[in-house]
Design a protein around this motif. Structure first.
Motif, short mmCIF file in Angstrom:
data_model
loop_
_atom_site.label_atom_id
_atom_site.label_comp_id
_atom_site.label_asym_id
_atom_site.label_seq_id
_atom_site.Cartn_x
_atom_site.Cartn_y
_atom_site.Cartn_z
N LEU A 52 0.83 -1.21 0.00
CA LEU A 52 0.00 0.00 0.00
C LEU A 52 0.87 1.26 0.00
O LEU A 52 0.58 2.21 -0.72
CB LEU A 52 -0.95 0.00 1.20
CG LEU A 52 -2.05 -1.06 1.14
CD1 LEU A 52 -2.81 -1.09 2.46
CD2 LEU A 52 -3.00 -0.81 -0.02
N GLN A 53 1.95 1.23 0.77
CA GLN A 53 2.86 2.37 0.80
C GLN A 53 3.52 2.55 -0.57
O GLN A 53 3.63 3.66 -1.07
CB GLN A 53 3.90 2.16 1.91
CG GLN A 53 4.72 3.39 2.24
CD GLN A 53 6.13 3.30 1.69
OE1 GLN A 53 6.66 2.23 1.42
NE2 GLN A 53 6.74 4.43 1.54
N GLU A 54 3.91 1.45 -1.19
CA GLU A 54 4.52 1.51 -2.53
C GLU A 54 3.51 2.02 -3.57
O GLU A 54 3.89 2.63 -4.56
CB GLU A 54 5.02 0.13 -2.95
CG GLU A 54 6.23 -0.35 -2.17
CD GLU A 54 6.58 -1.80 -2.42
OE1 GLU A 54 7.71 -2.19 -2.06
OE2 GLU A 54 5.76 -2.57 -2.96
N ALA A 55 2.22 1.78 -3.30
CA ALA A 55 1.16 2.24 -4.21
C ALA A 55 0.77 3.69 -3.98
O ALA A 55 -0.13 4.21 -4.64
CB ALA A 55 -0.06 1.33 -4.08
N GLY A 56 1.43 4.34 -3.01
CA GLY A 56 1.18 5.75 -2.80
C GLY A 56 0.38 6.12 -1.56
O GLY A 56 0.12 7.28 -1.31
N TRP A 57 -0.02 5.11 -0.78
CA TRP A 57 -0.73 5.41 0.46
C TRP A 57 0.24 6.04 1.46
O TRP A 57 1.39 5.63 1.56
CB TRP A 57 -1.28 4.14 1.07
CG TRP A 57 -2.49 3.57 0.43
CD1 TRP A 57 -2.72 3.39 -0.90
CD2 TRP A 57 -3.64 3.05 1.10
NE1 TRP A 57 -3.94 2.81 -1.10
CE2 TRP A 57 -4.53 2.59 0.11
CE3 TRP A 57 -4.00 2.94 2.44
CZ2 TRP A 57 -5.75 2.01 0.42
CZ3 TRP A 57 -5.22 2.37 2.74
CH2 TRP A 57 -6.09 1.92 1.74
N SER A 58 -0.23 7.02 2.20
CA SER A 58 0.59 7.61 3.26
C SER A 58 0.58 6.66 4.46
O SER A 58 -0.32 5.83 4.60
CB SER A 58 0.02 8.97 3.67
OG SER A 58 -1.24 8.81 4.30
N TYR A 59 1.58 6.82 5.32
CA TYR A 59 1.61 6.02 6.55
C TYR A 59 0.34 6.28 7.37
O TYR A 59 -0.23 5.36 7.95
CB TYR A 59 2.83 6.37 7.40
CG TYR A 59 4.15 5.98 6.78
CD1 TYR A 59 4.42 4.65 6.45
CD2 TYR A 59 5.13 6.93 6.54
CE1 TYR A 59 5.63 4.29 5.89
CE2 TYR A 59 6.35 6.57 5.97
CZ TYR A 59 6.59 5.25 5.65
OH TYR A 59 7.79 4.90 5.10
N ARG A 60 -0.08 7.52 7.39
CA ARG A 60 -1.27 7.89 8.16
C ARG A 60 -2.51 7.17 7.64
O ARG A 60 -3.32 6.66 8.41
CB ARG A 60 -1.47 9.40 8.12
CG ARG A 60 -2.65 9.87 8.93
CD ARG A 60 -2.76 11.40 8.90
NE ARG A 60 -3.85 11.84 9.72
CZ ARG A 60 -5.13 11.88 9.33
NH1 ARG A 60 -5.44 11.54 8.10
NH2 ARG A 60 -6.08 12.29 10.14
N ILE A 62 -2.67 4.37 5.92
CA ILE A 62 -2.57 2.94 6.24
C ILE A 62 -2.92 2.72 7.71
O ILE A 62 -3.68 1.81 8.05
CB ILE A 62 -1.16 2.39 5.92
CG1 ILE A 62 -0.86 2.51 4.42
CG2 ILE A 62 -1.03 0.94 6.38
CD1 ILE A 62 0.60 2.28 4.06
N ALA A 63 -2.37 3.56 8.57
CA ALA A 63 -2.62 3.44 10.01
C ALA A 63 -4.11 3.58 10.32
O ALA A 63 -4.67 2.79 11.08
CB ALA A 63 -1.83 4.50 10.77
N LEU A 64 -4.76 4.54 9.71
CA LEU A 64 -6.19 4.74 9.94
C LEU A 64 -7.00 3.55 9.43
O LEU A 64 -7.90 3.07 10.10
CB LEU A 64 -6.67 6.02 9.27
CG LEU A 64 -6.22 7.33 9.92
CD1 LEU A 64 -6.58 8.51 9.03
CD2 LEU A 64 -6.83 7.48 11.29
N TYR A 65 -6.65 3.08 8.26
CA TYR A 65 -7.42 1.99 7.66
C TYR A 65 -7.30 0.69 8.45
O TYR A 65 -8.26 -0.06 8.57
CB TYR A 65 -6.99 1.77 6.21
CG TYR A 65 -8.01 1.00 5.43
CD1 TYR A 65 -9.10 1.63 4.87
CD2 TYR A 65 -7.90 -0.38 5.28
CE1 TYR A 65 -10.07 0.92 4.18
CE2 TYR A 65 -8.86 -1.10 4.60
CZ TYR A 65 -9.93 -0.45 4.04
OH TYR A 65 -10.89 -1.15 3.38
N PHE A 66 -6.11 0.43 8.99
CA PHE A 66 -5.87 -0.81 9.72
C PHE A 66 -5.92 -0.64 11.24
O PHE A 66 -5.54 -1.54 11.98
CB PHE A 66 -4.54 -1.44 9.29
CG PHE A 66 -4.61 -2.06 7.92
CD1 PHE A 66 -5.02 -3.36 7.76
CD2 PHE A 66 -4.31 -1.32 6.80
CE1 PHE A 66 -5.11 -3.94 6.50
CE2 PHE A 66 -4.39 -1.88 5.53
CZ PHE A 66 -4.79 -3.19 5.38
#
Length: 107
Positions: A52-60, A62-66
């Motif tokens: 997801l990070q490689e696909a352009g998602w921010s750490y934030r 990803i953190a919110l989603y998971f």
């Protein structure tokens, strides 16, 4: 913590992709999205975060989603990147997850 605002169709695709990743390695989805301390589940979860990070998602995002902390995401991605430098089995799973991601999101 709230999930980020993501359109419903995209959210379903993420859920379907995570489920496909789980099926690929033979673990239950709740181990990925839950708080499991199982090594296999942790590494799979971190691979998903990395993709997801490689696909352009921010750490934030990803953190919110998971439902994780920003620092947990950074730490997990750093950990799995290190494993990818020497573990061929993890490299193969990473490639399979990336291919599945492309299949789900390029259509």
């Amino acid at each position: 913590m709230q999930k980020p605002s993501i359109d419903i169709q995209f959210s379903y695709k993420i859920e379907a992709w995570v489920s496909a990743c789980c099926e690929h390695i033979g673990i239950h989805r709740r181990l990925i999205v839950g708080n499991s301390y199982d090594k296999k589940a942790n590494e799979a979860r971190e691979l998903i975060w990395l993709i997801l990070q490689e696909a352009g998602w921010s750490y934030r995002k990803i953190a919110l989603y998971f439902y994780r902390s920003h620092s947990a995401i950074i730490s997990g991605i750093k950990y799995i990147k290190d494993i990818l430098t020497y573990d061929q089995d993890t490299q193969k799973i990473h490639e399979a997850f990336k291919l599945q991601y492309q299949t789900f999101f390029q259509s």
